[in-house]
Design an enzyme around this catalytic site. Structure first.
Site, PDB file in Angstrom:
ATOM      1  CG  HIS A   1       5.357  -6.339  -0.436  1.00 35.70           C
ATOM      2  ND1 HIS A   1       5.273  -5.079  -0.963  1.00 35.70           N
ATOM      3  CD2 HIS A   1       4.241  -6.997  -0.871  1.00 35.70           C
ATOM      4  CE1 HIS A   1       4.153  -4.973  -1.678  1.00 35.70           C
ATOM      5  NE2 HIS A   1       3.518  -6.127  -1.635  1.00 35.70           N
TER       6      HIS A   1
ATOM      7  CE1 TYR B   1       0.679   6.422  -4.181  1.00 35.94           C
ATOM      8  CE2 TYR B   1       0.130   8.467  -3.041  1.00 35.94           C
ATOM      9  CZ  TYR B   1      -0.220   7.435  -3.889  1.00 35.94           C
ATOM     10  OH  TYR B   1      -1.485   7.408  -4.448  1.00 35.94           O
TER      11      TYR B   1
ATOM     12  CD1 TRP C   1       2.175   5.312 -10.742  1.00 32.03           C
ATOM     13  CD2 TRP C   1       2.354   6.411  -8.793  1.00 32.03           C
ATOM     14  NE1 TRP C   1       2.280   6.650 -11.024  1.00 32.03           N
ATOM     15  CE2 TRP C   1       2.385   7.335  -9.854  1.00 32.03           C
ATOM     16  CE3 TRP C   1       2.433   6.869  -7.478  1.00 32.03           C
ATOM     17  CZ2 TRP C   1       2.510   8.711  -9.630  1.00 32.03           C
ATOM     18  CZ3 TRP C   1       2.551   8.234  -7.251  1.00 32.03           C
ATOM     19  CH2 TRP C   1       2.594   9.143  -8.308  1.00 32.03           C
TER      20      TRP C   1
ATOM     21  CB  THR D   1       3.323  -2.173  -4.758  1.00 31.73           C
ATOM     22  OG1 THR D   1       3.387  -2.029  -3.344  1.00 31.73           O
ATOM     23  CG2 THR D   1       4.184  -3.333  -5.218  1.00 31.73           C
TER      24      THR D   1
ATOM     25  NE  ARG E   1      -8.543   3.612  -0.317  1.00 31.56           N
ATOM     26  CZ  ARG E   1      -8.735   4.783   0.295  1.00 31.56           C
ATOM     27  NH1 ARG E   1      -9.951   5.221   0.504  1.00 31.56           N
ATOM     28  NH2 ARG E   1      -7.708   5.513   0.729  1.00 31.56           N
TER      29      ARG E   1
ATOM     30  CE  LYS F   1      -2.901  -2.705  -0.398  1.00 32.61           C
ATOM     31  NZ  LYS F   1      -3.254  -2.829  -1.822  1.00 32.61           N
ATOM     32  CB  SER F   2       4.291   1.952   0.217  1.00 31.19           C
ATOM     33  OG  SER F   2       4.055   1.591   1.552  1.00 31.19           O
TER      34      SER F   2
HETATM   35  P1  PAP Z   1       0.045  -3.343  -3.151  1.00 30.46           P
HETATM   36  O1  PAP Z   1       1.266  -3.175  -2.310  1.00 30.46           O
HETATM   37  O2  PAP Z   1      -0.986  -4.252  -2.580  1.00 30.46           O
HETATM   38  O3  PAP Z   1       0.359  -3.679  -4.572  1.00 30.46           O
HETATM   39  P2  PAP Z   1      -0.105  -0.549  -3.621  1.00 30.46           P
HETATM   40  O4  PAP Z   1      -0.134  -0.460  -5.091  1.00 30.46           O
HETATM   41  O5  PAP Z   1       1.185  -0.284  -2.935  1.00 30.46           O
HETATM   42  O6  PAP Z   1      -0.690  -1.936  -3.165  1.00 30.46           O
HETATM   43  O7  PAP Z   1      -1.119   0.443  -2.964  1.00 30.46           O
HETATM   44  C1  PAP Z   1      -2.359   0.757  -3.489  1.00 30.46           C
HETATM   45  C2  PAP Z   1      -2.492   2.268  -3.307  1.00 30.46           C
HETATM   46  O8  PAP Z   1      -1.822   2.927  -4.389  1.00 30.46           O
HETATM   47  C3  PAP Z   1      -3.923   2.700  -3.346  1.00 30.46           C
HETATM   48  O9  PAP Z   1      -3.967   3.850  -2.513  1.00 30.46           O
HETATM   49  P3  PAP Z   1      -5.314   4.366  -1.766  1.00 30.46           P
HETATM   50  O10 PAP Z   1      -5.932   3.173  -1.116  1.00 30.46           O
HETATM   51  O11 PAP Z   1      -4.864   5.394  -0.802  1.00 30.46           O
HETATM   52  O12 PAP Z   1      -6.152   4.941  -2.851  1.00 30.46           O
HETATM   53  C4  PAP Z   1      -4.098   3.045  -4.813  1.00 30.46           C
HETATM   54  O13 PAP Z   1      -5.195   3.887  -5.065  1.00 30.46           O
HETATM   55  C5  PAP Z   1      -2.775   3.719  -5.099  1.00 30.46           C
HETATM   56  N1  PAP Z   1      -2.427   3.701  -6.519  1.00 30.46           N
HETATM   57  C6  PAP Z   1      -2.533   2.663  -7.398  1.00 30.46           C
HETATM   58  N2  PAP Z   1      -2.117   3.046  -8.601  1.00 30.46           N
HETATM   59  C7  PAP Z   1      -1.752   4.343  -8.516  1.00 30.46           C
HETATM   60  C8  PAP Z   1      -1.252   5.284  -9.453  1.00 30.46           C
HETATM   61  N3  PAP Z   1      -1.061   4.981 -10.718  1.00 30.46           N
HETATM   62  N4  PAP Z   1      -0.978   6.524  -9.012  1.00 30.46           N
HETATM   63  C9  PAP Z   1      -1.165   6.860  -7.710  1.00 30.46           C
HETATM   64  N5  PAP Z   1      -1.645   6.007  -6.771  1.00 30.46           N
HETATM   65  C10 PAP Z   1      -1.931   4.763  -7.176  1.00 30.46           C
END
Ligand code: PAP
Length: 352
Positions: free
Chosen positions: A158, A246, A99, A97, A310, A94-95
């Site tokens: 991770h 981020y 992106w 990943t 999200r 959720k940091s």
């Molecule tokens: P993971 O470690 O399970 O793969 P990860 O991708 O790190 O998850 O985290 C998801 C978060 O990144 C979400 O944040 P939020 O819950 O605060 O909304 C998601 O919306 C955000 N996210 C995913 N893709 C992007 C992107 N392209 N740009 C910015 N934030 C993104």
């Protein structure tokens, strides 16, 4: 933290559903010898999973979480051979990943898609998690993604610093570490958990999520120890590790994407910049674009593609944390990061 069950693995440079089929018997054999160790590990309540297990100070899933299991990680420690040309994208869940996977993938493979202005790009069809494998999926078979035109392999993980396979640290390869404001990590993990909890488990309350996060119990947590160890490593090896946040990536996307390309050994040329390639990659990997592409379908069983998208904002914690909760997390962060130049204030980060 894309919760991939062993049976649903499928990764390749240009992904296809049948690229990788797991042989469960082989897998059981590979990981069985590590399972006994789990019985000696301290255990606590999990978020999506029933329980988490502590190993060397960090919380992990058990075998039922396949790629993300403690057993897979232990197997990696024993067997994985890093190469100096490898690239590792390391994050806490959720940091950012998803992106950073998309950005790194789009940057290093840009030659291949340059003639049709990215219109046939895999990221316009596939979840970024299908384009860049998790390192631990090597345990499950050959899944390496080779970067265009060179021998570099691109992985994400991770795994905490103290449990990284030794060969990664010794090889001098490149590591990109991305972290995020702990309060937004908590909120993001809370929502992800509730999205994935099946009907047999009731929704998690935010109070409970806060309690667990504050005492360090989250997959691959404690949050602070994970970030701090990589930060310290980056101080000692500034040429090998690029430390990003981020928040800074959100605030200065174009500059950070250029920096990332430079660090990955494929800086944008003046001609590319003039052609708008950087902007195109930023757009391709934007929250808006990726969340559109991943609106439907499942990444794996019980994990819809849209679970990774999200809000995609900085500071959503403000609508979830009470003043008291904010104070507690700020205080822990202040103590744990004492003396470290880490800030999540927009415009405030530090190095690079
Ligand atoms: P993971 O470690 O399970 O793969 P990860 O991708 O790190 O998850 O985290 C998801 C978060 O990144 C979400 O944040 P939020 O819950 O605060 O909304 C998601 O919306 C955000 N996210 C995913 N893709 C992007 C992107 N392209 N740009 C910015 N934030 C993104």
């Amino acid at each position: 933290m894309s919760l991939i069950n062993a049976s649903s693995l499928s990764f390749a440079t240009v992904p296809s559903e049948n690229d990788h089929k797991l042989n469960k018997a082989d897998l059981d054999l590979t990981l069985d010898r590590y399972t006994d160790m789990l019985t000696t590990c301290p255990k606590d309540k999990g978020w999506v999973s029933e329980n988490l297990y502590m190993y060397k100070g960090f919380w992990h899933f058990n075998f039922s979480y396949g790629v993300f299991s403690l057993e897979a990680m232990m197997s990696m420690q024993d067997t994985f051979q890093a190469q100096p040309t490898d690239i590792y994208l390391i994050t806490l869940p959720k940091s950012g990943t998803t992106w950073i996977k998309a950005l790194a993938y789009a940057i290093v493979n840009r030659e291949r898609y340059k003639n049709n202005t990215l219109s046939s790009h895999p990221l316009l069809t596939y979840n970024p998690h299908k384009c860049v494998p998790f390192l631990e999926s090597e345990v499950f078979g050959k899944t390496s993604v080779y970067v265009d035109g060179c021998l570099s392999r691109l992985f994400a993980t991770h795994i905490p610093y103290s449990s990284l396979p030794k060969s990664i640290l010794d090889s001098g390869c490149r590591i990109v570490y991305m972290c995020r404001n702990p309060k937004d990590v908590l909120v993001s993990l809370f929502h992800f958990t509730n999205k994935l909890r099946d009907k047999s488990r009731c929704r998690m309350a935010f109070d409970e999520a806060f309690e667990m996060f504050s005492k360090g119990v989250m997959p691959y947590g404690p949050y602070w120890d994970h970030v701090k160890a990589y930060y310290n490593f980056s101080l000692k090896h500034p040429n090998n590790i690029l430390f990003l946040t981020y928040e800074d990536m959100k605030e200065n996307t174009v500059n950070k994407v250029k920096l990332l390309a430079e660090f990955l050994g494929c800086a944008f040329t003046k001609e590319e910049e003039a052609r708008g390639v950087v902007d195109e990659i930023v757009r391709l990997c934007s929250f808006k674009k990726l969340s559109e592409v991943n609106k439907h379908g499942d990444f794996s069983e019980g994990v819809p593609n849209d679970a990774f998208f999200r809000e995609g904002k900085v500071g959503d914690w403000r609508s979830h944390l009470t003043n008291e909760m904010t104070k507690v997390l700020n205080q822990i962060t202040k103590e744990k990061f004492h003396g470290l130049d880490i800030s999540f204030e927009v415009g405030a980060l530090v190095r690079n």
